[in-house]
Design a protein around this motif. Structure first.
Motif, short mmCIF file in Angstrom:
data_model
loop_
_atom_site.label_atom_id
_atom_site.label_comp_id
_atom_site.label_asym_id
_atom_site.label_seq_id
_atom_site.Cartn_x
_atom_site.Cartn_y
_atom_site.Cartn_z
N MET A 150 0.89 -1.21 0.00
CA MET A 150 -0.07 -0.14 0.10
C MET A 150 0.89 1.15 0.04
SD MET A 150 -2.67 -0.99 2.94
CE MET A 150 -3.74 -2.47 2.84
N ARG A 151 2.20 1.19 0.06
CA ARG A 151 3.02 2.01 0.33
C ARG A 151 2.98 3.29 -0.84
NH1 ARG A 151 7.86 -0.67 1.22
NH2 ARG A 151 6.93 -1.22 3.22
N ALA A 152 2.98 2.80 -1.91
CA ALA A 152 2.94 4.06 -2.90
C ALA A 152 1.58 4.89 -2.98
CB ALA A 152 3.05 3.58 -4.36
N GLN A 153 0.61 4.13 -2.76
CA GLN A 153 -0.99 4.76 -2.70
C GLN A 153 -1.01 5.56 -1.51
OE1 GLN A 153 -4.12 1.95 -4.22
NE2 GLN A 153 -2.35 0.51 -4.24
N ILE A 154 -0.46 5.09 -0.28
CA ILE A 154 -0.55 6.01 1.08
C ILE A 154 0.33 7.27 0.74
CG2 ILE A 154 0.07 6.01 3.34
CD1 ILE A 154 -2.40 4.43 3.13
N MET A 155 1.45 7.01 0.03
CA MET A 155 2.32 8.38 -0.05
C MET A 155 1.48 9.38 -1.02
SD MET A 155 4.81 8.44 1.73
CE MET A 155 5.52 9.74 1.04
N ALA A 156 0.85 8.73 -1.96
CA ALA A 156 0.26 9.29 -2.96
C ALA A 156 -1.06 10.47 -2.29
CB ALA A 156 -0.38 8.80 -4.20
N LEU A 157 -1.69 9.57 -1.30
CA LEU A 157 -2.73 10.32 -0.67
C LEU A 157 -2.27 11.48 0.26
CD1 LEU A 157 -4.86 7.19 0.41
CD2 LEU A 157 -5.52 9.00 -1.33
N HIS A 158 -1.20 11.01 0.62
CA HIS A 158 -0.34 12.22 1.42
C HIS A 158 0.06 13.34 0.73
CE1 HIS A 158 2.31 14.29 4.30
NE2 HIS A 158 3.30 14.13 3.35
N LEU A 159 0.84 12.93 -0.56
CA LEU A 159 1.05 13.96 -1.69
C LEU A 159 -0.19 14.85 -2.02
CD1 LEU A 159 3.87 12.16 -3.55
CD2 LEU A 159 4.07 14.12 -1.78
N LEU A 160 -1.02 14.32 -2.28
CA LEU A 160 -2.51 14.79 -2.74
C LEU A 160 -2.94 15.76 -1.71
CD1 LEU A 160 -4.94 15.16 -4.35
CD2 LEU A 160 -6.17 13.49 -3.22
N LEU A 161 -2.84 15.48 -0.23
CA LEU A 161 -2.96 16.36 0.79
C LEU A 161 -2.04 17.57 0.58
CD1 LEU A 161 -4.33 14.29 3.63
CD2 LEU A 161 -5.62 15.51 2.09
N MET A 162 -0.86 17.18 0.56
CA MET A 162 0.42 18.14 0.62
C MET A 162 0.20 19.27 -0.45
SD MET A 162 4.30 17.56 0.45
CE MET A 162 4.52 17.13 -1.14
N ASN A 163 -0.25 18.73 -1.72
CA ASN A 163 -0.24 19.62 -2.88
C ASN A 163 -1.58 20.51 -2.88
OD1 ASN A 163 1.79 19.01 -5.26
ND2 ASN A 163 1.32 17.04 -4.33
#
Length: 447
Positions: free
Chosen positions: A376-389
């Motif tokens: 799940m690591r890439a998708q969790i990081m993508a969700l975090h980056l979505l919030l970050m952006n």
């Protein structure tokens, strides 16, 4: 569950990395290439920050409009493509995901050289957002499968060094091009039709395409901890995040606050030096570039080594403690920059603040993968980056501009606006980090 030092990755024969994969020499080149891609992505993103006044003059735009170019425009693509790109990375070749992104952001940067108004530049910056979307989740997932678990933080730090190096290249290169455009035109007459800021975008985009080609030398490693396809579903991710919501709320929330400080300072730091402290544009570019480079070389990698050493000493929450220290440093320097009555002291504080901007990437890239299962690591990081952006990247530059325009009402107050944003955001980050340590440990043990 294994020892504290093993909590980042599961143990057991089925999860053990072969000696061939973990030997130091076999992952040095791939991480070097990933760091170069990181540097190029950051350079393409941040070169805009040293070109603020020339672009404003050429395209007749305001500070608030410019903040939209720095933040919201880039964040739009992250909202649209972040999770699909991460699902691709969790299921297919992460190297190819990054390659698509590198080609995309380089071509978008080239496009910035040909714009004639705000709308066209905004559109080009939207496509710039493909950089973070395709780079960070895939790269961090790939690194986790390339290196031994006891070297994770230092490996992420090596990747993270690319950020400050890219920022330094953008600031120094952009300011140099602005002041030496005439010399470049003599050597390359074809550049005569471009203004200095357009030449900067053109050269940055071309170097990006060269860097992208280096990815063809990197081989995709196997996923270290393969699980069933169901583990990658949105339902499984939702179940995991809900079960560990306290840890993610505190850690991701704190990292978002630190990222907001970084984006706000990167966007307006050079302008503070030129507008408020009377530093020449070329000198501001050299000073901030030097600070970013020194911070990346002298702070980012040692920061990773410190986190790794804390884990080996039994402090599984070491990454949060180091992050809290960073938050305290950001708040202190921002406060000093705003209150110092001596120009040299205030300018020095802003430069010191700039040197710390590469550390949030290292710390977030270590903490979030530690508390997340491999598949799940890439998708969790993508969700975090979505919030970050959508939050940190969009709001950081924008809030500073709005406070400057609407609250203080004068461009020369940009330093006070930036200091207020940095102090408040870093203070909230420190609170979340210190209160979320127990939940973070629990998530790491369960991952």
């Amino acid at each position: 569950m294994g020892t504290v030092a093993d909590t980042a990755w599961p143990t057991g024969d089925s999860h053990r990395v072969t000696a061939e994969r973990t030997s130091g020499t076999r992952w040095v080149w791939p991480i070097t290439v990933l760091a170069l891609c990181h540097a190029q992505a950051i350079a393409s993103f941040q070169i805009l920050n040293i070109l603020i006044d020339p672009i404003k003059t050429s395209l007749a735009i305001s500070d608030t409009e410019f903040s939209l170019l720095q933040g919201l425009a880039v964040a739009i693509f992250a909202a649209l493509l972040g999770v699909p790109a991460a699902r691709w990375a969790d299921r297919r070749s992460r190297r190819n995901v990054i390659l698509v992104g590198a080609c995309g952001w380089s071509l978008a940067t080239l496009g910035c050289a040909f714009v004639v108004d705000f709308d066209q530049l905004f559109t080009a910056r939207i496509f710039m957002g493909i950089g973070e979307v395709f780079l960070f989740p895939a790269a961090l997932s790939l690194i986790a499968d390339l290196v031994p678990r006891e070297r994770l933080s230092s490996a992420v730090a090596a990747f993270g060094i690319g950020g400050p190096v890219g920022a330094a290249a953008a600031l120094f290169g952009g300011s140099w091009i602005l002041t030496h455009r005439a010399d470049l035109v003599i050597r390359l007459p074809a550049l005569s039709r471009f203004e200095g800021w357009q030449v900067a975008f053109l050269l940055c985009g071309l170097t990006g395409l060269v860097t992208a080609a280096l990815l063809l030398t990197v081989q995709e490693p196997p996923h270290r901890n393969q699980r069933t396809a169901a583990d990658r579903s949105f339902a499984a991710i939702r179940h995991w995040v809900v079960a560990h919501w306290r840890g993610y709320a505190c850690v991701s929330g704190a990292m978002l606050c630190l990222a907001l400080c970084a984006f706000a300072t990167a966007a307006w730091g050079p302008t503070v030096l030129t507008r408020v402290h009377g530093v020449a544009l070329g000198e501001a570019g050299r000073v901030t570039a030097g600070a970013a480079l020194i911070g990346g070389v002298l702070l980012a990698y040692p920061c990773g080594l410190l986190v790794d050493s804390l884990h080996r000493a039994g402090r599984s929450d070491g990454v949060l403690l180091v992050s809290a220290l960073l938050a305290a440093g950001l708040a202190s320097l921002a406060g000093l920059a705003a209150t110092a009555t001596v120009t040299g002291v205030a300018a020095g504080a802003w430069v010191g603040l700039y040197a710390l901007l590469g550390l949030p990437t290292v710390l977030a890239g270590t903490a979030l993968p530690m508390m997340t299962p491999n598949n799940m690591r890439a998708q969790i990081m993508a969700l975090h980056l979505l919030l970050m952006n959508m939050l940190a990247l969009s709001l950081g530059p924008l809030v500073v501009a709005v406070v400057t325009d609407k609250v203080f009402g004068r461009p020369s107050a940009v330093g006070n606006s930036l200091a207020c944003v940095d102090v408040l955001a870093s203070g909230l980050a420190a609170y979340l980090l210190l209160t979320g340590r127990r939940a973070f440990k629990s998530s790491c043990l369960a991952a």
